[in-house]
Every structure is written in C-alpha cells, then in structure tokens.
Motif scaffolding. Structure first.
Motif, PDB file in Angstrom:
ATOM      1  N   TRP A  14       0.847  -1.193   0.000  1.00  0.00           N
ATOM      2  CA  TRP A  14       0.000   0.000   0.000  1.00  0.00           C
ATOM      3  C   TRP A  14       0.884   1.245   0.000  1.00  0.00           C
ATOM      4  O   TRP A  14       1.816   1.347   0.785  1.00  0.00           O
ATOM      5  CB  TRP A  14      -0.917   0.013   1.222  1.00  0.00           C
ATOM      6  CG  TRP A  14      -1.990  -1.025   1.139  1.00  0.00           C
ATOM      7  CD1 TRP A  14      -1.911  -2.328   1.529  1.00  0.00           C
ATOM      8  CD2 TRP A  14      -3.308  -0.847   0.608  1.00  0.00           C
ATOM      9  NE1 TRP A  14      -3.087  -2.976   1.287  1.00  0.00           N
ATOM     10  CE2 TRP A  14      -3.968  -2.100   0.723  1.00  0.00           C
ATOM     11  CE3 TRP A  14      -3.986   0.232   0.061  1.00  0.00           C
ATOM     12  CZ2 TRP A  14      -5.280  -2.281   0.294  1.00  0.00           C
ATOM     13  CZ3 TRP A  14      -5.292   0.046  -0.361  1.00  0.00           C
ATOM     14  CH2 TRP A  14      -5.925  -1.199  -0.242  1.00  0.00           C
ATOM     15  N   ARG A  31      -3.680   1.146  -3.421  1.00  0.00           N
ATOM     16  CA  ARG A  31      -3.150  -0.074  -4.017  1.00  0.00           C
ATOM     17  C   ARG A  31      -4.089  -0.519  -5.138  1.00  0.00           C
ATOM     18  O   ARG A  31      -5.293  -0.271  -5.077  1.00  0.00           O
ATOM     19  CB  ARG A  31      -3.031  -1.179  -2.968  1.00  0.00           C
ATOM     20  CG  ARG A  31      -2.449  -2.484  -3.466  1.00  0.00           C
ATOM     21  CD  ARG A  31      -2.164  -3.460  -2.322  1.00  0.00           C
ATOM     22  NE  ARG A  31      -1.687  -4.727  -2.847  1.00  0.00           N
ATOM     23  CZ  ARG A  31      -2.405  -5.843  -2.903  1.00  0.00           C
ATOM     24  NH1 ARG A  31      -3.639  -5.854  -2.420  1.00  0.00           N
ATOM     25  NH2 ARG A  31      -1.908  -6.947  -3.415  1.00  0.00           N
ATOM     26  N   GLY A  32      -3.554  -1.178  -6.151  1.00  0.00           N
ATOM     27  CA  GLY A  32      -4.367  -1.802  -7.172  1.00  0.00           C
ATOM     28  C   GLY A  32      -4.384  -1.064  -8.487  1.00  0.00           C
ATOM     29  O   GLY A  32      -3.678  -0.077  -8.706  1.00  0.00           O
ATOM     30  N   ASP A  52      -7.733  -6.375   5.139  1.00  0.00           N
ATOM     31  CA  ASP A  52      -8.072  -7.636   4.474  1.00  0.00           C
ATOM     32  C   ASP A  52      -9.209  -7.431   3.472  1.00  0.00           C
ATOM     33  O   ASP A  52      -9.158  -7.924   2.337  1.00  0.00           O
ATOM     34  CB  ASP A  52      -8.479  -8.692   5.497  1.00  0.00           C
ATOM     35  CG  ASP A  52      -7.310  -9.252   6.286  1.00  0.00           C
ATOM     36  OD1 ASP A  52      -6.145  -9.052   5.860  1.00  0.00           O
ATOM     37  OD2 ASP A  52      -7.560  -9.875   7.338  1.00  0.00           O
ATOM     38  N   ASN A  55      -7.998  -5.420   0.510  1.00  0.00           N
ATOM     39  CA  ASN A  55      -7.202  -6.262  -0.384  1.00  0.00           C
ATOM     40  C   ASN A  55      -8.102  -7.123  -1.278  1.00  0.00           C
ATOM     41  O   ASN A  55      -7.790  -7.359  -2.449  1.00  0.00           O
ATOM     42  CB  ASN A  55      -6.254  -7.152   0.420  1.00  0.00           C
ATOM     43  CG  ASN A  55      -5.027  -6.415   0.905  1.00  0.00           C
ATOM     44  OD1 ASN A  55      -4.533  -5.499   0.233  1.00  0.00           O
ATOM     45  ND2 ASN A  55      -4.515  -6.798   2.066  1.00  0.00           N
ATOM     46  N   ASP A  56      -9.225  -7.589  -0.736  1.00  0.00           N
ATOM     47  CA  ASP A  56     -10.173  -8.346  -1.548  1.00  0.00           C
ATOM     48  C   ASP A  56     -10.729  -7.487  -2.679  1.00  0.00           C
ATOM     49  O   ASP A  56     -10.937  -7.972  -3.801  1.00  0.00           O
ATOM     50  CB  ASP A  56     -11.322  -8.860  -0.682  1.00  0.00           C
ATOM     51  CG  ASP A  56     -10.908  -9.981   0.250  1.00  0.00           C
ATOM     52  OD1 ASP A  56      -9.897 -10.651  -0.030  1.00  0.00           O
ATOM     53  OD2 ASP A  56     -11.591 -10.178   1.277  1.00  0.00           O
ATOM     54  N   VAL A  58      -9.176  -4.932  -4.068  1.00  0.00           N
ATOM     55  CA  VAL A  58      -8.070  -4.800  -5.023  1.00  0.00           C
ATOM     56  C   VAL A  58      -8.006  -6.022  -5.936  1.00  0.00           C
ATOM     57  O   VAL A  58      -7.897  -5.905  -7.169  1.00  0.00           O
ATOM     58  CB  VAL A  58      -6.737  -4.612  -4.284  1.00  0.00           C
ATOM     59  CG1 VAL A  58      -5.551  -4.737  -5.244  1.00  0.00           C
ATOM     60  CG2 VAL A  58      -6.688  -3.258  -3.581  1.00  0.00           C
ATOM     61  N   GLU A  59      -8.069  -7.211  -5.332  1.00  0.00           N
ATOM     62  CA  GLU A  59      -7.935  -8.450  -6.101  1.00  0.00           C
ATOM     63  C   GLU A  59      -9.081  -8.630  -7.096  1.00  0.00           C
ATOM     64  O   GLU A  59      -8.923  -9.323  -8.109  1.00  0.00           O
ATOM     65  CB  GLU A  59      -7.870  -9.650  -5.151  1.00  0.00           C
ATOM     66  CG  GLU A  59      -6.625  -9.688  -4.284  1.00  0.00           C
ATOM     67  CD  GLU A  59      -5.343  -9.658  -5.108  1.00  0.00           C
ATOM     68  OE1 GLU A  59      -5.275 -10.395  -6.117  1.00  0.00           O
ATOM     69  OE2 GLU A  59      -4.417  -8.898  -4.757  1.00  0.00           O
ATOM     70  N   ARG A  60     -10.209  -7.980  -6.849  1.00  0.00           N
ATOM     71  CA  ARG A  60     -11.345  -8.098  -7.772  1.00  0.00           C
ATOM     72  C   ARG A  60     -11.146  -7.204  -9.007  1.00  0.00           C
ATOM     73  O   ARG A  60     -11.880  -7.318  -9.981  1.00  0.00           O
ATOM     74  CB  ARG A  60     -12.642  -7.745  -7.041  1.00  0.00           C
ATOM     75  CG  ARG A  60     -13.911  -8.016  -7.821  1.00  0.00           C
ATOM     76  CD  ARG A  60     -14.081  -9.501  -8.176  1.00  0.00           C
ATOM     77  NE  ARG A  60     -15.303  -9.704  -8.942  1.00  0.00           N
ATOM     78  CZ  ARG A  60     -16.460 -10.086  -8.418  1.00  0.00           C
ATOM     79  NH1 ARG A  60     -16.554 -10.319  -7.116  1.00  0.00           N
ATOM     80  NH2 ARG A  60     -17.506 -10.235  -9.179  1.00  0.00           N
ATOM     81  N   GLY A  61     -10.143  -6.310  -8.970  1.00  0.00           N
ATOM     82  CA  GLY A  61      -9.842  -5.515 -10.152  1.00  0.00           C
ATOM     83  C   GLY A  61     -10.040  -4.024 -10.003  1.00  0.00           C
ATOM     84  O   GLY A  61     -10.367  -3.335 -10.984  1.00  0.00           O
TER      85      GLY A  61
END
Length: 257
Positions: A14, A31-32, A52, A55-56, A58-61
């Motif tokens: 981050w 982030r992302g 957490d 971050n989820d 971020v991971e989804r796009g």
C-alpha cells in the motif's frame, strides 16, 4: 508526495500519500489498478480486518484508496483502542457524530478524493464503502455524479440517543438528502448491509427504504451475538463480502474484460 508505508506487514504494497481538500488534510493508502473504490474504515481505524477487506477489493480488479481519518493504520482492534478512537470521533469537528440533518464536514473532502481518483484511473465512476461511523459518508458522496456504487455497511452515525431520537437519521443536510433521492430516482442504487439486531444501526434501513425505494438494496443478516456489528471486517460474513464485490463489479467493471 508519496512514500512506501512502514506500518508493518499488513500494509505491505500500500502506497501512503497525503490529500488536502475542503479545509482538511489526511493520509491515504492506495493499491491496485482499475476503476476506483474508496474504502472508508470504521472505528477504531484502518485495522488488519479492514485491510483484508480492502485487499479483496483490489484483487477483484479495482484501485482502492483508504483514507486515514482516525486511529493508527495497521493496529489491531482492542477495547481501549476502540474507546479512544470513539472519543476522538465524538468531539471531532470533521465528523460531528451527534449532528442530525447535517452532512458531516469530512464528506466534501471525500467527494474531492473520489473525483481526483476518477480523474486518474477513469472508468464509469467511483465506488465507496463506508462502515459504521463512515456509512453515511458513502451516502453523502452520492451528491456527485462520479459516485455510482455506494455501499453502506452497518450505517451507525449520527449517534442515536434512543429509538425515537435520531436512530433513523441519515446524517445528511436537507439539500444533500434531496440530491441523493434524486440520484436514486434516476437509477443510482445503494447497497446496505447490517446484522438485524445491531442497535447501532437503529432504524436507518427503514429510512433508506422510505427515501430511496427500490434503489436501496438491503442485505440483512441474522444476529448470532449481541456483538455482531462489522459485517465486512470483525464479524466478517463471506457471502456479504462477495455481494459487495459483485455490486462494485456490476457498477464499475466492463463485463467484456
């Protein structure tokens, strides 16, 4: 000016920066990649469980920005820490926890942050996830057309002194409430999440149904304990997290990607 955070493993990756607008200045963590989502922490601050969840997202796009409004980023929840942060929120001129029918002063800062993020990353608009004391902030950000995916998790402020004294108040000025209702009438949906027996939420879901009609999407979970409050973090409900991610994706991501 930005720098790498030195707040410990939970904030690795981050990027910390500072943003000034509307008379306020706060640190942010970013982030992302992809369309922007503002994740606004609950009390006591940007805890590991808030990170957490972010971050989820971020991971989804998505490009996620977390404003640091109170507390110590990365510090875990404890009762003393929670009480100390709550005390700061209650006396903060930026948040005005007890003010009814008034948009909290930090909301214009958040609107400016969302506009800047959208200018930088593009997309159809920006999403925002508010939690607890910040749930109403995401709603207030709807005044700007750039906000197309507002999420209210356990919307709990302004603080109610009793079921009939502010428990259903949305924490918006009359003008902002009218603007939010108008946007809902034109198709901007609002996703709300809560545990059914969470007294801190009061009757706000009833108010949201009344004011926003079918534009308000309610996710209401059975309570298993009097402590159930933080749907996306401390008492994290996985299907609800997925529902939020799906809502953001529906509003912000190109299905062809």
């Amino acid at each position: 000016m930005t720098d790498s955070t030195d707040r410990g493993d939970v904030l690795d990756g981050w990027e910390r920066a500072s943003f000034s607008a509307a008379g306020f200045r706060h640190d942010t963590y970013r982030r992302g990649s992809g369309p922007g989502v503002i994740v606004i922490h609950e009390i006591p601050g940007i805890t590991p469980t808030v990170i957490d969840f972010a971050n989820d997202v971020v991971e989804r796009g998505f490009t996620v920005v977390m404003p640091d409004l109170v507390g110590t980023p990365g510090k875990p929840v404890s009762m003393p820490y929670t009480l100390a942060s709550l005390a700061k929120v209650c006396v903060s001129k930026e948040i005005t926890a007890w003010a009814l029918n008034r948009t909290t002063p930090i909301t214009p800062w958040l609107r400016a942050l969302a506009r800047r993020l959208h200018d930088e990353v593009g997309g159809p608009g920006v999403g925002a996830v508010g939690m607890c004391f910040s749930g109403g902030f995401a709603l207030g950000m709807m005044v700007d057309d750039v906000m197309v995916a507002p999420v209210l998790s356990q919307h709990s402020f302004p603080m109610a002194r009793g079921r009939g004294d502010g428990s259903g108040n949305l924490g918006l000025s009359p003008d902002d409430e009218a603007a939010v209702i108008e946007r809902a009438e034109h198709g901007c949906q609002v996703l709300g999440l809560r545990f059914i027996d969470d007294r801190m939420v009061g009757t706000r879901f009833d108010t949201l149904r009344e004011k926003l009609g079918e534009a308000f999407i309610a996710v209401e979970l059975p309570s298993t304990s009097w402590q159930d409050h933080s749907v996306l973090t401390e008492q994290r409900d996985e299907p609800s997290v997925q529902r939020v991610l799906d809502f953001l994706a529906e509003k912000l991501l190109d299905p062809s990607d």
